[in-house]
Design an enzyme around this catalytic site. Structure first.
Site, PDB file in Angstrom:
ATOM      1  CB  SER A 269      61.243 -21.916 -63.265  1.00 13.71           C
ATOM      2  OG  SER A 269      61.598 -20.656 -62.701  1.00 13.71           O
TER       3      SER A 269
ATOM      4  CG  HIS B 204      59.312 -20.728 -67.175  1.00 15.00           C
ATOM      5  ND1 HIS B 204      58.229 -20.536 -68.009  1.00 15.00           N
ATOM      6  CD2 HIS B 204      58.998 -20.099 -66.010  1.00 15.00           C
ATOM      7  CE1 HIS B 204      57.302 -19.831 -67.367  1.00 15.00           C
ATOM      8  NE2 HIS B 204      57.751 -19.540 -66.151  1.00 15.00           N
TER       9      HIS B 204
ATOM     10  CG  ASP C 297      59.351 -17.767 -63.399  1.00 12.97           C
ATOM     11  OD1 ASP C 297      58.269 -17.581 -64.000  1.00 12.97           O
ATOM     12  OD2 ASP C 297      59.727 -18.876 -62.971  1.00 12.97           O
TER      13      ASP C 297
ATOM     14  CG  MET D 278      58.873 -12.390 -60.341  1.00 15.13           C
ATOM     15  SD  MET D 278      58.975 -13.216 -58.753  1.00 15.13           S
ATOM     16  CE  MET D 278      58.469 -14.870 -59.215  1.00 15.13           C
TER      17      MET D 278
ATOM     18  CG  HIS E 208      55.737 -16.293 -66.413  1.00 21.83           C
ATOM     19  ND1 HIS E 208      55.535 -17.126 -65.316  1.00 21.83           N
ATOM     20  CD2 HIS E 208      54.661 -15.474 -66.451  1.00 21.83           C
ATOM     21  CE1 HIS E 208      54.396 -16.798 -64.727  1.00 21.83           C
ATOM     22  NE2 HIS E 208      53.845 -15.801 -65.387  1.00 21.83           N
TER      23      HIS E 208
ATOM     24  CG  MET F 120      54.732 -13.337 -63.028  1.00 20.41           C
ATOM     25  SD  MET F 120      55.482 -14.511 -61.888  1.00 20.41           S
ATOM     26  CE  MET F 120      56.977 -14.904 -62.774  1.00 20.41           C
TER      27      MET F 120
ATOM     28  CG  MET G  77      50.668 -18.614 -63.471  1.00 17.61           C
ATOM     29  SD  MET G  77      51.556 -17.361 -62.557  1.00 17.61           S
ATOM     30  CE  MET G  77      52.563 -18.381 -61.472  1.00 17.61           C
TER      31      MET G  77
ATOM     32  CG  ASP H  91      54.840 -21.209 -63.878  1.00 21.51           C
ATOM     33  OD1 ASP H  91      55.467 -21.792 -62.982  1.00 21.51           O
ATOM     34  OD2 ASP H  91      55.163 -20.090 -64.330  1.00 21.51           O
TER      35      ASP H  91
HETATM   36  C1  DX5 Z   1      55.957 -18.396 -59.755  1.00 27.36           C
HETATM   37  C2  DX5 Z   1      56.750 -18.640 -61.027  1.00 27.36           C
HETATM   38  C3  DX5 Z   1      57.005 -20.097 -61.265  1.00 27.36           C
HETATM   39  C4  DX5 Z   1      57.754 -20.752 -60.178  1.00 27.36           C
HETATM   40  C5  DX5 Z   1      57.689 -22.244 -60.305  1.00 27.36           C
HETATM   41  O1  DX5 Z   1      55.604 -17.062 -59.623  1.00 27.36           O
HETATM   42  O2  DX5 Z   1      56.099 -18.143 -62.155  1.00 27.36           O
HETATM   43  O3  DX5 Z   1      57.614 -20.322 -62.530  1.00 27.36           O
HETATM   44  O4  DX5 Z   1      59.071 -20.355 -60.117  1.00 27.36           O
HETATM   45  O5  DX5 Z   1      58.327 -22.770 -59.193  1.00 27.36           O
HETATM   46  P1  DX5 Z   1      57.757 -24.015 -58.404  1.00 27.36           P
HETATM   47  O6  DX5 Z   1      57.799 -25.169 -59.374  1.00 27.36           O
HETATM   48  O7  DX5 Z   1      58.709 -24.147 -57.271  1.00 27.36           O
HETATM   49  O8  DX5 Z   1      56.356 -23.687 -57.997  1.00 27.36           O
HETATM   50 ZN    ZN Z   2      56.739 -18.799 -64.436  1.00 28.49          ZN
END
Ligand code: DX5
Ligand code: ZN
Length: 211
Positions: free
Chosen positions: A6, A29, A31, A33, A60, A62, A134, A168
């Site tokens: 990520s 990946h 992420d 948000m 991904h 969120m 997750m 994840d």
């Molecule tokens: C969390 C994300 C993950 C995160 C993983 O909300 O979806 O992808 O960045 O990071 P680590 O490996 O540091 O938990």
């Molecule tokens: Zn993620």
């Protein structure tokens, strides 16, 4: 095991160098948000549109209303988009799978760290290309691994899910073997890769791929 680093915790002031340092990974990946489903806001497709990704990418989401991001990530060229069952519920999830598949994008559904696999119906399991389990509560990198995720993977496999299972959150070289044995295909790794010097990342990626 396949690995999808990520870039959430990458240094965005030199993002091209950062993604080049993880070019031996299987996938990258992204992420996303929205500041609503999770309190943090990360980045949008336009923030990475100038980057030449050395391997395929996935998003991904969120986000409360994941569908509003489909166009921009399709344009970016992601191979898969994953959204949360907590955001859509079942009926909307099935509609959105259809939308993604008609765009030629692999459709993924995510269960957050506090959600049980029973939240995914048999019909969702039949139609999803991928399930993202997750192993932390969505929202930020660097949290510790929730070991309940191992049982969740086994449950999904025992219910007959044959698509890709991705894990994840909090993944490292100590827990990756257990995840492989439970039936996961690919792990997302954020801080464990990105917090170490760029020149050492390829070797660590290789360690995950051997697990
Ligand atoms: C969390 C994300 C993950 C995160 C993983 O909300 O979806 O992808 O960045 O990071 P680590 O490996 O540091 O938990
Ligand atoms: Zn993620």
């Amino acid at each position: 095991m396949k690995i999808a680093p990520s870039i959430l915790d990458a240094d965005f002031s030199k993002l091209q160098e950062e993604v080049d340092s993880i070019s031996t990974a299987d996938r990258i990946h992204l992420d996303i948000m929205d500041g609503k489903y999770v309190s943090n806001i990360s980045f949008r497709a336009r923030d990475v549109e100038a980057i030449r990704f050395p391997v395929e990418t996935e998003a991904h989401l969120m986000c409360d209303t994941p569908e509003i991001y489909f166009d921009e990530f399709q344009k970016l060229g992601v191979v898969g988009i994953t959204f949360h069952i907590e955001n859509t519920g079942e009926d909307r999830a099935l509609e959105l799978f259809g939308d993604l598949k008609s765009r030629g994008i692999r459709a993924g559904i995510c269960i957050d760290g506090y959600t049980e696999p029973e939240a995914l119906s048999d019909e969702v399991l039949r139609q999803a290309d991928k399930i993202l389990v997750m192993s932390v509560k969505a929202g930020k990198g660097g949290q510790s691994f929730m070991s309940e995720s191992i049982e969740k993977i086994k449950t999904l496999r025992s219910r007959g899910f044959a698509g890709e299972i991705e894990v994840d959150g909090g993944v490292n070289l100590d827990n990756v073997k257990l995840l492989a044995e439970a039936g996961a295909d690919i792990v997302v790794v954020g801080s464990f890769i990105m917090k170490r010097p760029a020149e050492t990342r390829a070797e660590v990626i290789g360690e995950f791929q051997k697990a």
